[in-house]
Design an enzyme around this catalytic site. Structure first.
Site: not given
Ligand SMILES: [Zn+2]
Length: 206
Positions: A33, A175
């Site tokens: 992400d 992430h």
């Protein structure tokens, strides 16, 4: 406060969201992400390539606008793309119409049927609006939260969390952000090494 493994109750409350891929195959679904950004995203792509792995990148529209070359690299290397809004909006604190517009603004760049709400926070009314705007939309949550964003977590502990909890069909969140990079680079390298020895195959979400 967060949990590595998504609680059963949360999955029950939102059964239409996708939390896990149920099949009997030895597949792990890695997701990244908040990118694309320099250094971190290319680092991830390089590791994925070493293991012949495919993953899913939930991109922030604003970052795609700033780093179109890195975005193109993700696509060219055969990974899946997901929408993560244009400005990483927190659903619970955002007007529904603003949320929809921000989603659509990112969709203009991303053209994908996959969406993950930033912070995992989205109101039911927002889910409805998004699905009306894009009926084929799949909202992807996760079953394993790596905690790579937690600057108080030692990389070794982050790795343990991930390895102890991940198995068949799990959707794992990482992430590709600067904040997560210290843990991400350690955990991803070691976890992928271990998982591939255990016979797992890394797939992108369809
Ligand atoms: Zn995010």
């Amino acid at each position: 406060m967060y949990l590595v493994k998504t609680p059963f109750l949360l999955k029950k409350l939102y059964p239409k969201l996708i939390w896990h891929i149920d099949n009997d195959s030895r597949y792990i679904y890695l997701t990244f992400d908040d990118g694309p950004i320099p250094i971190v995203t290319p680092f991830v792509l390089n590791i994925l390539k070493q293991y012949d792995a495919k993953a899913t990148f939930f991109c922030i529209g604003d970052n795609v606008g700033k780093h179109p070359d890195i975005f193109a690299q993700i696509v060219n290397e055969g990974h899946a793309i997901g929408n993560h809004t244009f400005n990483h909006l927190k659903g619970w604190k955002t007007e529904d119409k603003t949320y929809l517009d921000n989603f659509l603004k990112a969709d203009d760049l991303l053209h994908t049927n996959l969406f993950r709400p930033p912070y995992g926070r989205i109101k039911r009314a927002q889910i409805k609006l998004l699905q009306q705007a894009k009926p084929e939309l799949k909202i992807i949550m996760w079953s394993i939260l790596s905690g790579d964003f937690d600057i108080g977590l030692r990389p070794e502990d982050c790795l343990d969390n991930v390895l102890e909890n991940t198995g068949n069909g799990d959707i794992v969140v990482f992430h590709d952000s600067l904040k997560a990079f210290d843990r991400l680079k350690y955990v991803l390298s070691w976890a992928m090494e271990r998982w591939s020895k255990e016979g797992y195959v890394f797939k992108s979400l369809e």
